[in-house]
Design a protein around this motif. Sequence first.
Motif, short mmCIF file in Angstrom:
data_model
loop_
_atom_site.label_atom_id
_atom_site.label_comp_id
_atom_site.label_asym_id
_atom_site.label_seq_id
_atom_site.Cartn_x
_atom_site.Cartn_y
_atom_site.Cartn_z
N GLN A 89 0.82 -1.21 0.00
CA GLN A 89 0.00 0.00 0.00
C GLN A 89 0.85 1.26 0.00
OE1 GLN A 89 -2.80 -0.38 3.34
NE2 GLN A 89 -4.45 -0.65 1.85
N ILE A 90 0.24 2.33 -0.46
CA ILE A 90 0.81 3.67 -0.32
C ILE A 90 -0.05 4.38 0.72
CG2 ILE A 90 1.35 5.86 -1.44
CD1 ILE A 90 1.50 4.37 -4.09
N ILE A 91 0.54 4.75 1.84
CA ILE A 91 -0.23 5.41 2.90
C ILE A 91 0.36 6.78 3.20
CG2 ILE A 91 -0.79 3.16 3.91
CD1 ILE A 91 1.06 3.93 6.28
N PHE A 92 -0.49 7.66 3.70
CA PHE A 92 -0.03 8.97 4.13
C PHE A 92 -0.15 9.04 5.65
CE2 PHE A 92 0.87 13.29 4.61
CZ PHE A 92 1.27 13.83 3.40
N ASP B 1 -3.59 4.99 -0.75
CA ASP B 1 -4.64 4.04 -0.38
C ASP B 1 -5.28 4.42 0.94
OD1 ASP B 1 -4.23 1.97 -2.51
OD2 ASP B 1 -2.23 1.91 -1.62
N LEU B 2 -4.50 4.98 1.84
CA LEU B 2 -4.96 5.18 3.21
C LEU B 2 -4.29 6.41 3.80
CD1 LEU B 2 -6.60 3.92 5.57
CD2 LEU B 2 -4.60 2.49 6.06
N TYR B 3 -5.06 7.25 4.46
CA TYR B 3 -4.53 8.44 5.12
C TYR B 3 -4.92 8.41 6.59
CZ TYR B 3 -4.45 13.48 6.39
OH TYR B 3 -4.23 14.69 7.01
N ALA C 42 -6.69 10.70 -0.97
CA ALA C 42 -6.67 9.39 -0.34
C ALA C 42 -7.95 8.62 -0.65
CB ALA C 42 -6.51 9.53 1.17
N ALA C 43 -7.80 7.32 -0.94
CA ALA C 43 -8.96 6.47 -1.15
C ALA C 43 -9.75 6.29 0.14
CB ALA C 43 -8.53 5.11 -1.70
#
Length: 253
Positions: A92-95, A165-167, A198-199
Amino acid sequence: MLTTERKALLLDSLGKEGRIIAKDFSEKLGLSEDTIRRDLRELAGEGLLQRVHGGALPVSKALGDLPTRRNVSADDKAEIAKVAAGMVKEGQIIFLDGGTTTIRIARALPKALKATVVTHSPDVATALLDHPGVDVELIGGRIYKHSNVSVGSVAIEAIGHIRTDLYFMGVTGIHLEHGLTTGDREEAAVKRAICRQAAETIVLGSREKLGAVSPYSVVSLDDIDGLLVSRKCPEDLLGPLRQAPVQIVGISS
């Protein structure tokens, strides 16, 4: 009644009721509404409450400097960080937002995790140095020293080119009517920009933030996907938020 006595009554009522309606309070004391509003302005100037239309709400205790905030609701933050870290999936790509809870999330991520973490917090980036499988994208810009995060047009422009994907969002106030708030206008703008990219957005809700309001609006509760709280969070704080159209994560069903 002396001014100091009125102010003491206002703060006592705010602590018990969670809000003050200026008109109702003026009628209760037999005083003019202007008098009560003046008292509220002065108390707000001392940082003891947050004025809103028609009255006042509790000021967030999450507005102190970083060293002070590290010691506020430490148990809540440790539990929230552990749950949040477990929500991150491989690839995943997360913030990760700035703040004391997100630093804990960074440290709680599994050492074997392979993912990408985007952040505008140098502290979060540094906390991930011993995670060999985590690629770190650090957003630049002017450093807002109170929270040690990048803000401004440079940061917002860079955020606009990354979809995550997720923040995990950090705020200083979470309120049913007033939504998610924070203490700085530019920091609020950066959070909104991240949320748009963000999704899924999960807000980190340690107890000192629940029911509190800060000066600058970020987004409404309708704009997020989940509120992550401690299982030990008191029901009097969670009760109003159960009416919101958002999933509350981390509490017993």
